[in-house]
Design an enzyme around this catalytic site. Structure first.
Site, PDB file in Angstrom:
ATOM      1  N   GLY A   1       0.840  -1.189   0.000  1.00 44.27           N
ATOM      2  CA  GLY A   1       0.000   0.000   0.000  1.00 44.27           C
ATOM      3  C   GLY A   1       0.873   1.236   0.000  1.00 44.27           C
TER       4      GLY A   1
ATOM      5  N   PHE B   1       1.397   3.365   2.354  1.00 47.01           N
ATOM      6  CA  PHE B   1       2.121   3.654   3.599  1.00 47.01           C
ATOM      7  C   PHE B   1       2.711   2.404   4.242  1.00 47.01           C
ATOM      8  CE2 PHE B   1      -1.300   6.830   3.146  1.00 47.01           C
ATOM      9  CZ  PHE B   1      -0.490   7.923   2.917  1.00 47.01           C
TER      10      PHE B   1
ATOM     11  N   ASP C   1     -16.035   4.134  -3.213  1.00 48.17           N
ATOM     12  CA  ASP C   1     -15.061   3.463  -4.076  1.00 48.17           C
ATOM     13  C   ASP C   1     -15.521   2.037  -4.373  1.00 48.17           C
ATOM     14  OD1 ASP C   1     -12.816   3.311  -5.623  1.00 48.17           O
ATOM     15  OD2 ASP C   1     -11.429   2.906  -3.975  1.00 48.17           O
TER      16      ASP C   1
END
Length: 803
Positions: free
Chosen positions: A531, A533, A650
Site C-alpha cells: 500500500g 504507507f 469506491d
C-alpha cells in the site's frame, strides 16, 4: 582592453577561427577581450564563482537510502545540540527516477515527504502548489510549514541540485550567452560540432536536458542532419532515442523522417531505436515521411525490420499460464528485478501479457495487436509498433521506455532462468548502464511516465496494463476530491497549514476506542501486497478465551513510521473507525489494532479480488447462479452501509473480495465517510485523483457523495462482473468519460449480461439521482427476478441482508 592582448587584431588572430568561441558567441569574446584571460581561465574563474553561489542550495545528497539520510540528519542534530526543528536534506526517490524526497527533523525524529515531478522540472509535495525547480519548492517550505511536519530551516551540506531539477541550471558564461533557452550541447548538436559535443559530454553535460522548445540535443542533431553528432550523443552520452518532445510526443526518429535525412535515420536504427515509435497523435516516422514525400527515407522506416533480436520466443513464452500461475513462476525466483515472461491474455485471446518483476512486485502489461500498413503489429500502451513479439521483447530489453523496469532475464516453460546478453550498442539502452562519471545518477531520459513500484491507485485512467499482482487488493484509495472542483477537471486545493502530528508512540489516547490486540498474538507471514504507507501481510492471529486458544488467518496492514504516515494518520484512523462499526457477513471485518508496532488486523479473504477472479477464473464462474449471488450479496452489504449512514465512495470489482464461490465481501473503506443526519450526503473537502469511471456526474462536478452515487458505482461494478472484468469505457480518459455520460450515452450491454440485468444497470445510471433504485430495490431484484430463480436457493441469503 585587458593586459593579455595588445589590440583587437591580435585577439582575433587567436580566437576568430576558434570553433568554441564561434559557437558560444560574441558575449564571451567581449569578456575575453576585457579580462585578458584565456577561455579556459575565464571558465575556471566563473565556475568558482558559481560554486560559491550554489552553497546556499547545497542540500542535495543524490541517491542515498532512507537510513543514510536519517543518520546524516541525526548527526547534524547532535552538532546543533538537538535544538533545530526543520533540519533537512533532499535526496533522490527510490521509487521513481524522476522524483525526490525531502527528509526533515521534528522533535528529534526524521520524517520523509515525496517530492513528485508533475511535469518537466515542476514539482509538488502532496497537495501543495506546483513550483518550477527544487530551489523554489524549498524556498516555499522555508517560509512556512504549509502542510509539512515543520518549516524547513537549516540544511545538511551536500551539493547543488542536478541541472534538470533547477530553475535555470548552471549560470556560467557558456549558459549566459544562450538567449534562446538552449545549452551549449544543444548548439553543438544543431551546428554539427562533433568534437565540442564530445568534449561537453566528457565534462558531464546533461544529454537529456530539454531546451525551451522541449527538444533534447538528439532532436536538434536529427533536425539538422548531423549523424556523427547522433553517434556521439548515444555512444558517449547514453542519450535515449525514445525521449519525447513534450508538445508533440515526437522522438528523434520523427525529426529525421520529417526533415528527410536518411543518414540520421540509419544511424538511429543502428543504435536500436525502434522503427515505429508513435507520437501523441499516433503518427509514426513512416507517416511523416509519406506526408512530406521523403521518398529516400521511406524504405528505411517500414517493415520488415531485419535487425537481429537477442532473445527467442521459447525463452519466455508460456501459452497456458494465467496471472496467478505467472506470479507463482516468478515467485520461484524471488521476483528478481527485471525478470519476466509472456503469456496469453485471459481477457482477450488475441492479446498477450508481459509479466515483469520490479521491486519485488509483478506488473502486467497487455500486449495488444492491431493492423497497421496492412500488417499486424504488437504494442504496449502508447509505445512503438513492432512486427513481432520477439522485436517487442528485444526493444524493452534495451530501453525501459515507460515500463517499470528494463527486461533483464526471462523464465522459459521449463522453469529455467535465461539471461538476456548485453551487446556493444546496448550501452545506450538505459541510464543504469551509463559508464560516464557523474556526481550522482543521471535522470531517466524518457518523459514517458514510469509506473510506480507499488499497486496503482484507482483513478480515472486506470487500465489493465498497469495492474499489479496481489492475492488481495490492498492499494490505498486515492485522496479525497476537492470540495468545489471545476466541472470535469478538478483542480488541486492548497493544503492549509496544520500543527505537527505526534509520532505513533505518542498517540495511545487516540487508540482507546479500538479493540486492542497484542502484537504477541500476531505471527506475521508472507506479503500480500504493498500500500502507499506500508505492506499488507498474511498473519496468524491467536485468540484467547480463558484457558482456550484457537488461531485464525488474518490480513494485517503494517505501516512505515515516517512523515507521510504522520500526515495520513487521520485518514487511516477514520477508515479503521468506520470498519470497527461494521458487522455484516458481506463486509470485511476489522478485528482490532496493534499499537506497537501500529497495525490494523482484518479478516483474511483467501481468493483475492473479484476483478482478478473474473479475469483469471472465468471458466469456473457461472453467470447463474454465481454472478447473481455475488450481485445480491454486494447489494446486501450496501444496504447495511446505508442503514449505518455510510457512503462507500469506491465501490468497484477491485474492492470486492472473494471468500469462496458462494461468498463475496465489500472491502477498502479508505474513501468511505459517514455523513451528518441533517445533510444526507457527504461533501468531499480534499484534493486528489479520482476513480472517475466509477463516479456519478454529481461526484465529479460538485464533490457530492450519497447512497445514490454508490448506486451508480454499483451499476459500473455490475458491468465489470457481466463483462468478465472488462475495463469500463475502454481506453477513454476521465474527461472523455464525463463528456460521454453528459451526452446521454451509457455503457453498452455486455454479451453475457441478461436484458433484465442491463435494464437495472441503466436505472443505476439515471441522470437524476432520485430516479436511481435503492440498494433495497437492487437486493430484492437480484433475489426475486425470474432470471435469478436459483439464487433464492442459496441458504441464508435473506438473513444476511437483515443482519
Amino acid at each position: 582592453m585587458g593586459d593579455g592582448y595588445e589590440d583587437d587584431e591580435q585577439f582575433d588572430s587567436v580566437y576568430a577561427n576558434d570553433e568554441i568561441t564561434d559557437l558560444i558567441g560574441l558575449n564571451v569574446r567581449d569578456q575575453l577581450k576585457q579580462s585578458g584571460l584565456s577561455l579556459i581561465e575565464l571558465l575556471k574563474r566563473d565556475k568558482e564563482s558559481c560554486e560559491g553561489k550554489d552553497s546556499d542550495i547545497a542540500w542535495y545528497h543524490h541517491k542515498i537510502p532512507r537510513e543514510s539520510a536519517e543518520s546524516l540528519l541525526k548527526e547534524g542534530l547532535r552538532s546543533l545540540q538537538g535544538h533545530s526543528d526543520g533540519l533537512f536534506l533532499i535526496r533522490d526517490s527510490t521509487s521513481s527516477e524522476k522524483d525526490f524526497v525531502v527528509s526533515v527533523t521534528h522533535d528529534a525524529k526524521v520524517y520523509h515527504f515525496q517530492i513528485k515531478e508533475v511535469f518537466d522540472g515542476h514539482y509538488k509535495i502532496d497537495e501543495g502548489p506546483t513550483t518550477q525547480g527544487l530551489e523554489k519548492i524549498v524556498n516555499y517550505y522555508q517560509n512556512g510549514a504549509n502542510g509539512l511536519i515543520t518549516r524547513l530551516t537549516k540544511h545538511c551540506k551536500g551539493s547543488a541540485p542536478p541541472d534538470r531539477a533547477r530553475v535555470t541550471g548552471p549560470t556560467n558564461i557558456l549558459h549566459k550567452t544562450v538567449l534562446q533557452g538552449t545549452t551549449c550541447l544543444h548548439d553543438a548538436a544543431k551546428y554539427g560540432r562533433t568534437e565540442i559535443a564530445k568534449l561537453l559530454i566528457e565534462h558531464e553535460a546533461d544529454v537529456h536536458i530539454k531546451d525551451r522548445a522541449g527538444f533534447t540535443p538528439l532532436h536538434r542533431a536529427c533536425a539538422s542532419n548531423y549523424p556523427e553528432v547522433i553517434e556521439v550523443l548515444i555512444k558517449h552520452g547514453n542519450a535515449d532515442p525514445q525521449t519525447r518532445a513534450p508538445k508533440t510526443g515526437w522522438v528523434a526518429l520523427h525529426e529525421a523522417a520529417m526533415h528527410g535525412y536518411p543518414d540520421c535515420i540509419k544511424k538511429l536504427l543502428h543504435f536500436h531505436a525502434p522503427m515505429m515509435p508513435r507520437a501523441d497523435d499516433n503518427q509514426t516516422p513512416l507517416d511523416l515521411a509519406k506526408r512530406y514525400n521523403r521518398l529516400d527515407c521511406i524504405d528505411f522506416l517500414q517493415f520488415p525490420d531485419r535487425r537481429d533480436v537477442r532473445s527467442k520466443r521459447s525463452n519466455w513464452y508460456h501459452s497456458g499460464l494465467d496471472r496467478k500461475g505467472a506470479n507463482a513462476v516468478l515467485e520461484n525466483f524471488r521476483k528478481e528485478e527485471g525478470l519476466f515472461l509472456v503469456r496469453k491474455s485471459t481477457r482477450n485471446q488475441n492479446f498477450n501479457v508481459l509479466s515483469l518483476c520490479h521491486k519485488k512486485a509483478v506488473f502486467n502489461f497487455e500486449i495488444k495487436v492491431m493492423e497497421y500498413q496492412d500488417q499486424l503489429v504488437h504494442y504496449i500502451d502508447d509505445g512503438p509498433f513492432f512486427q513481432s513479439l520477439e522485436h517487442l521483447i528485444d526493444h524493452y530489453s534495451r530501453y525501459a521506455d515507460g515500463l517499470s523496469a528494463k527486461l533483464r532475464a526471462s523464465v522459459n516453460p521449463g522453469n529455467d532462468r535465461i539471461e538476456i546478453e548485453e551487446d556493444y550498442y546496448n550501452i545506450a539502452s538505459n541510464v543504469d548502464n551509463a559508464h560516464r562519471k557523474s556526481a550522482g545518477p543521471p535522470p531517466v531520459p524518457s518523459n514517458r511516465p514510469v509506473l510506480p513500484p507499488r499497486p496503482p491507485e484507482p483513478e480515472e485512467d486506470e487500465d489493465f496494463y498497469a495492474a499489479v499482482d496481489n492475492d488481495q487488493s490492498n492499494a490505498k484509495p486515492p485522496p479525497l476530491p476537492p470540495s468545489h472542483p471545476p466541472k470535469v477537471a478538478p483542480s488541486v486545493k492548497k493544503q492549509e497549514s496544520h500543527p505537527p502530528a505526534p509520532s505513533l508512540g505518542e498517540r495511545q489516547t487516540s487508540f482507546e476506542e479500538f479493540k486492542k490486540i497484542s502484537n504477541k498474538d500476531i505471527k506475521l507471514g508472507g506479503e500480500l501486497g504493498q500500500g502507499e504507507f506500508g505492506a499488507v501481510k498474511k498473519a496468524v492471529y491467536t485468540i484467547k478465551r480463558g484457558f482456550a486458544k484457537h488461531t485464525i488467518d488474518v490480513a494485517v496492514k503494517t505501516f512505515h513510521e515516517d512523515g507521510a504516515l504522520a500526515g495520513a494518520l487521520a485518514s487511516i484512523m477514520e477508515e479503521a473507525r468506520l470498519m470497527q462499526r461494521l458487522d455484516h457477513v458481506c463486509i470485511v471485518k476489522l478485528y482490532g489494532i496493534c499499537e506497537q508496532p501500529f497495525m490494523l488486523v482484518e479478516e483474511f479473504i483467501s481468493k483475492g479480488s473479484m476483478l482478478d477472479n473474473l479475469i483469471d477464473h472465468r471458466k469456473n464462474i457461472k453467470v447463474n447462479p454465481t454472478l447473481y449471488l455475488w450481485a445480491a450479496q454486494i447489494a446486501s452489504g450496501m444496504c447495511y452501509l446505508e442503514e449505518q449512514k455510510i457512503v462507500h465512495r469506491d465501490l468497484a470489482a477491485r474492492n470486492i473480495l472473494v471468500q469462496n464461490m458462494d461468498q463475496v465481501k465489500i472491502s477498502d473503506f479508505g474513501l468511505s465517510r459517514a455523513y451528518m443526519e441533517e445533510k444526507n450526503y457527504y461533501q468531499a473537502s480534499k484534493g486528489g485523483r479520482w476513480p472517475i469511471k466509477w463516479y456519478a456526474p454529481e461526484c465529479v462536478n460538485y464533490g457530492k457523495f450519497t447512497h445514490k452515487t454508490d448506486v451508480w458505482s454499483f451499476g459500473v461494478t455490475l458491468y465489470e462482473m457481466f463483462s468478465w472484468g472488462e475495463q469500463p469505457y475502454g481506453d477513454k480518459k476521465g474527461i472523455e468519460v464525463m463528456q460521454f455520460i453528459e451526452s446521454g450515452k451509457r455503457l453498452s450491454r455486455p454479451e453475457d449480461c441478461p436484458d433484465t440485468c442491463y435494464e437495472m444497470m441503466l436505472k443505476c445510471w439515471a441522470k437524476e439521482p432520485e430516479k436511481r433504485p435503492t440498494f433495497g430495490d437492487l437486493f430484492e431484484h437480484f433475489c426475486a427476478d425470474k432470471e435469478y430463480a436459483s439464487v433464492k436457493d442459496i441458504s441464508k441469503l435473506k438473513t444476511k441482508r437483515k443482519r
